[in-house]
Write a protein that holds these residues in place. Structure first.
Motif, PDB file in Angstrom:
ATOM      1  N   VAL A 147       0.856  -1.186   0.000  1.00 56.19           N
ATOM      2  CA  VAL A 147       0.000   0.000   0.000  1.00 56.19           C
ATOM      3  C   VAL A 147       0.892   1.237   0.000  1.00 56.19           C
ATOM      4  O   VAL A 147       1.831   1.333   0.782  1.00 56.19           O
ATOM      5  CB  VAL A 147      -0.940   0.013   1.227  1.00 56.19           C
ATOM      6  CG1 VAL A 147      -1.674   1.344   1.344  1.00 56.19           C
ATOM      7  CG2 VAL A 147      -1.933  -1.131   1.143  1.00 56.19           C
ATOM      8  N   THR A 148       0.583   2.185  -0.890  1.00 51.69           N
ATOM      9  CA  THR A 148       1.363   3.424  -0.970  1.00 51.69           C
ATOM     10  C   THR A 148       0.463   4.630  -0.717  1.00 51.69           C
ATOM     11  O   THR A 148      -0.769   4.529  -0.790  1.00 51.69           O
ATOM     12  CB  THR A 148       2.001   3.593  -2.363  1.00 51.69           C
ATOM     13  OG1 THR A 148       0.946   3.813  -3.329  1.00 51.69           O
ATOM     14  CG2 THR A 148       2.831   2.381  -2.760  1.00 51.69           C
ATOM     15  N   THR A 150       0.190   7.048  -2.690  1.00 53.33           N
ATOM     16  CA  THR A 150      -0.476   7.323  -3.974  1.00 53.33           C
ATOM     17  C   THR A 150      -1.774   6.527  -4.075  1.00 53.33           C
ATOM     18  O   THR A 150      -2.799   7.052  -4.509  1.00 53.33           O
ATOM     19  CB  THR A 150       0.467   7.003  -5.144  1.00 53.33           C
ATOM     20  OG1 THR A 150       1.661   7.773  -4.990  1.00 53.33           O
ATOM     21  CG2 THR A 150      -0.168   7.323  -6.482  1.00 53.33           C
ATOM     22  N   ASP A 151      -1.731   5.268  -3.664  1.00 58.14           N
ATOM     23  CA  ASP A 151      -2.947   4.440  -3.657  1.00 58.14           C
ATOM     24  C   ASP A 151      -4.020   5.066  -2.772  1.00 58.14           C
ATOM     25  O   ASP A 151      -5.192   5.171  -3.163  1.00 58.14           O
ATOM     26  CB  ASP A 151      -2.655   3.037  -3.103  1.00 58.14           C
ATOM     27  CG  ASP A 151      -1.659   2.243  -3.918  1.00 58.14           C
ATOM     28  OD1 ASP A 151      -1.536   2.487  -5.137  1.00 58.14           O
ATOM     29  OD2 ASP A 151      -0.992   1.374  -3.322  1.00 58.14           O
ATOM     30  N   ALA A 154      -5.527   8.274  -4.186  1.00 58.84           N
ATOM     31  CA  ALA A 154      -6.443   7.958  -5.287  1.00 58.84           C
ATOM     32  C   ALA A 154      -7.784   7.469  -4.736  1.00 58.84           C
ATOM     33  O   ALA A 154      -8.848   7.862  -5.233  1.00 58.84           O
ATOM     34  CB  ALA A 154      -5.819   6.916  -6.221  1.00 58.84           C
ATOM     35  N   LEU A 155      -7.756   6.638  -3.706  1.00 55.13           N
ATOM     36  CA  LEU A 155      -8.996   6.169  -3.074  1.00 55.13           C
ATOM     37  C   LEU A 155      -9.776   7.327  -2.467  1.00 55.13           C
ATOM     38  O   LEU A 155     -10.998   7.422  -2.625  1.00 55.13           O
ATOM     39  CB  LEU A 155      -8.686   5.124  -1.996  1.00 55.13           C
ATOM     40  CG  LEU A 155      -8.243   3.756  -2.499  1.00 55.13           C
ATOM     41  CD1 LEU A 155      -7.715   2.911  -1.345  1.00 55.13           C
ATOM     42  CD2 LEU A 155      -9.386   3.060  -3.213  1.00 55.13           C
ATOM     43  N   THR A 180     -13.231   1.228   3.190  1.00 56.94           N
ATOM     44  CA  THR A 180     -11.953   1.094   2.489  1.00 56.94           C
ATOM     45  C   THR A 180     -10.870   0.626   3.453  1.00 56.94           C
ATOM     46  O   THR A 180     -10.077  -0.263   3.130  1.00 56.94           O
ATOM     47  CB  THR A 180     -11.549   2.437   1.853  1.00 56.94           C
ATOM     48  OG1 THR A 180     -12.574   2.819   0.938  1.00 56.94           O
ATOM     49  CG2 THR A 180     -10.227   2.332   1.125  1.00 56.94           C
ATOM     50  N   VAL A 184      -7.940  -2.165   3.400  1.00 56.73           N
ATOM     51  CA  VAL A 184      -6.550  -1.734   3.303  1.00 56.73           C
ATOM     52  C   VAL A 184      -5.756  -2.115   4.540  1.00 56.73           C
ATOM     53  O   VAL A 184      -4.610  -2.507   4.472  1.00 56.73           O
ATOM     54  CB  VAL A 184      -6.489  -0.192   3.097  1.00 56.73           C
ATOM     55  CG1 VAL A 184      -5.073   0.317   3.170  1.00 56.73           C
ATOM     56  CG2 VAL A 184      -7.108   0.180   1.759  1.00 56.73           C
TER      57      VAL A 184
END
Length: 189
Positions: A147-148, A150-151, A154-155, A180, A184
């Motif tokens: 998991v980053t 950036t991810d 975006a979410l 979410t 995650v």
């Protein structure tokens, strides 16, 4: 001359306050002419302070982005890295979902500059602020491998875009973020 500088500062502050209200109500397409009318200045004054719509939006969002950056720094040393990351993600989600246009601006940043390398890019600033929180949570195995930031941004952008037009976008966004997070970073059994 000092009176003009004081007037210019007052006009700028007033324009920024009105612009923030109008963007919150009408999104990134808020009318520059309406902003000028409500602020009690001419459209030339708006254009003198903000040469284009993007400059106005950048100024409106800068304060909010700066607050999120400050929060990330304050949370960086909390003992529970997962709780710190979730608190920050919640704040980003609330800002993005309740300020119409911020999610669109983040989405445009991601499309125009996928790596977030433009210094004024809100996405780049949030990436820089949130990355240490994600890395620390990863070291504590509090997020799923890979998991980053950036991810996660975006979410959040997707959540904000999906909820910003609802009657209570903040509550809806909080709920979707919680769903979410369960995927995650599930709590250990």
């Amino acid at each position: 001359m000092p009176v003009q500088r004081a007037d210019a500062r007052r006009n700028y502050a007033r324009l920024l306050a009105v612009a923030a209200q109008e963007v919150a109500r009408h999104g990134a397409d808020a009318s520059l002419e309406q902003i000028a009318r409500v602020a009690g200045v001419g459209s030339a004054t708006v254009r003198r302070h903000f040469p284009g719509r993007r400059a106005l939006l950048d100024a409106v969002f800068r304060e909010r982005i700066d607050a999120l950056r400050t929060l990330a720094a304050e949370l960086a040393d909390r003992p529970d890295a997962r709780a710190a990351l979730l608190e920050w993600l919640g704040a980003v989600t609330r800002y993005a979902s309740t300020i119409r246009g911020l999610a669109v601006a983040l989405n445009l940043d991601l499309a125009a500059d996928p790596g977030g390398t433009e210094p004024a890019c809100a996405t780049a600033q949030l990436t820089e602020a949130g990355d240490p929180l994600v890395r620390r949570a990863a070291r504590q195995e509090a997020v799923a491998p890979g998991v980053t930031i950036t991810d996660l941004l975006a979410l959040i952008t997707g959540i904000a875009l999906a909820t910003e037009h609802l009657a209570d976008p903040g509550a809806a966004a909080d709920r979707l973020l919680a769903l979410t997070v369960a995927g995650v970073s599930p709590l250990p059994a």
